[in-house]
Design a protein around this motif. Structure first.
Motif, PDB file in Angstrom:
ATOM      1  N   ARG A 101       1.073  -1.376  -0.052  1.00  0.00           N
ATOM      2  CA  ARG A 101       0.059   0.158  -0.139  1.00  0.00           C
ATOM      3  C   ARG A 101       0.827   1.298  -0.141  1.00  0.00           C
ATOM      4  O   ARG A 101       0.502   2.334  -0.543  1.00  0.00           O
ATOM      5  CB  ARG A 101      -1.112  -0.104   1.356  1.00  0.00           C
ATOM      6  N   ALA A 105      -7.482  -8.639   1.190  1.00  0.00           N
ATOM      7  CA  ALA A 105      -6.486  -8.553   0.233  1.00  0.00           C
ATOM      8  C   ALA A 105      -6.314 -10.110  -0.496  1.00  0.00           C
ATOM      9  O   ALA A 105      -6.246 -10.210  -1.501  1.00  0.00           O
ATOM     10  CB  ALA A 105      -5.143  -8.476   0.964  1.00  0.00           C
ATOM     11  N   ILE A 162      -1.889  -4.144  -1.371  1.00  0.00           N
ATOM     12  CA  ILE A 162      -2.399  -4.767  -0.027  1.00  0.00           C
ATOM     13  C   ILE A 162      -1.650  -4.169   1.058  1.00  0.00           C
ATOM     14  O   ILE A 162      -0.347  -3.417   0.839  1.00  0.00           O
ATOM     15  CB  ILE A 162      -2.053  -6.139   0.025  1.00  0.00           C
TER      16      ILE A 162
END
Length: 279
Positions: free
Chosen positions: A109, A140, A129
């Motif tokens: 992320r 995820a 994720i």
């Protein structure tokens, strides 16, 4: 960090940096267009762009299996895609895999928080994720499983962090659950950075290293080659014990990758370097 076996001239280095900047800027507009394209077209666009960027950086990719290895079976157009897992050496790894096969990368992320990278990743269809939040893990896994069910090839680096090219970490099993849930194959791959016959650490990205420092090292190196070795697909049928099944699958895939990542004699490459027959 090791010195390059052969360094390019300062003029050549500047030319590489300028070419890299041009490809990156072109990638911004390409990414905006790719976001509106079909998944198959988007993956092909990303593959072409990744090849151009690697060429601008002065990197050559050598693959031991052809594109036919990744072709889906024509018998069942609705067949799930594949989870492509590899060892993680450098920030270059996702580019190398994107240049090797049309695919969607699985990314942290935090990468999506970088403005330029966020736009480029969105154009490639990246799946983000959050590895720091365990509560986000089921979501995820479900996202990756849905992509696999849609027929996409998803690229993941299960070690979770980069290593310096002469070692490997353990594969985390979580992402393998997505392949089990989707009934998808897992396709192990090995990345090895080379200068001539020797392993190169010039592309490594570890510790307190910065992206800029790594970029400057890469563009200063002559003859940097990334070898991508592909293994036969592995698959496990779902069982009642989810944790055991994904852990087993992770260990099998890791064993394949680890066997190909060890240093080999240039005169007698390991069995992992045999060409994988097309499916």
């Amino acid at each position: 960090m090791d010195a390059p076996a052969v360094a390019v001239s300062p003029v050549h280095r500047v030319a590489r940096l300028l070419a890299t900047l041009l490809v990156l800027l072109a990638g911004l507009s390409i990414s905006l267009a790719a976001c509106r394209a079909r998944t198959a077209w988007r993956a092909e666009i990303t593959k072409t762009w990744a090849r151009l960027l690697l060429r601008a950086l002065g990197i050559r990719v050598k693959t031991t299996a052809g594109d036919a290895y990744f072709a889906q079976s024509p018998v069942s157009p609705a067949a799930p895609g594949a989870l492509l897992v590899a060892n993680h050496v450098s920030w270059l790894d996702p580019l190398v895999m994107a240049a090797t096969v049309p695919s969607r990368p699985l990314a942290k992320r935090e990468i999506g928080e970088w403005p330029l990278v966020r736009t480029l990743a969105a154009g490639s269809g990246a799946l983000f994720i959050d590895r720091e939040r365990l509560s986000a893990l089921p979501s995820a896994v479900a996202t990756v499983a849905n992509a696999l069910r849609a027929g996409d090839t998803v690229v993941a680096f299960p070690e979770g962090t980069t290593w310096c090219g002469r070692g490997m970490g353990e594969f985390r099993p979580a992402v393998f659950q997505a392949a089990i849930d989707a009934g998808a194959e897992v396709r192990p791959a090995v990345l090895r950075y080379r200068e001539g016959e020797s392993t190169s650490t010039r592309g490594c990205y570890v510790g307190d290293d910065s992206l800029l420092a790594s970029l400057l090292r890469v563009t200063a190196t002559r003859g940097l080659v990334v070898e991508v070795t592909l293994f036969a697909p592995v698959r496990l049928t779902p069982t009642g014990r989810r944790h055991e099944a994904r852990a087993t699958l992770a260990r099998i895939a890791e064993a394949h990758v680890r066997s190909g990542a060890v240093e080999a004699s240039p005169r007698r490459p390991p069995a992992a370097h045999r060409r994988v027959p097309a499916r």
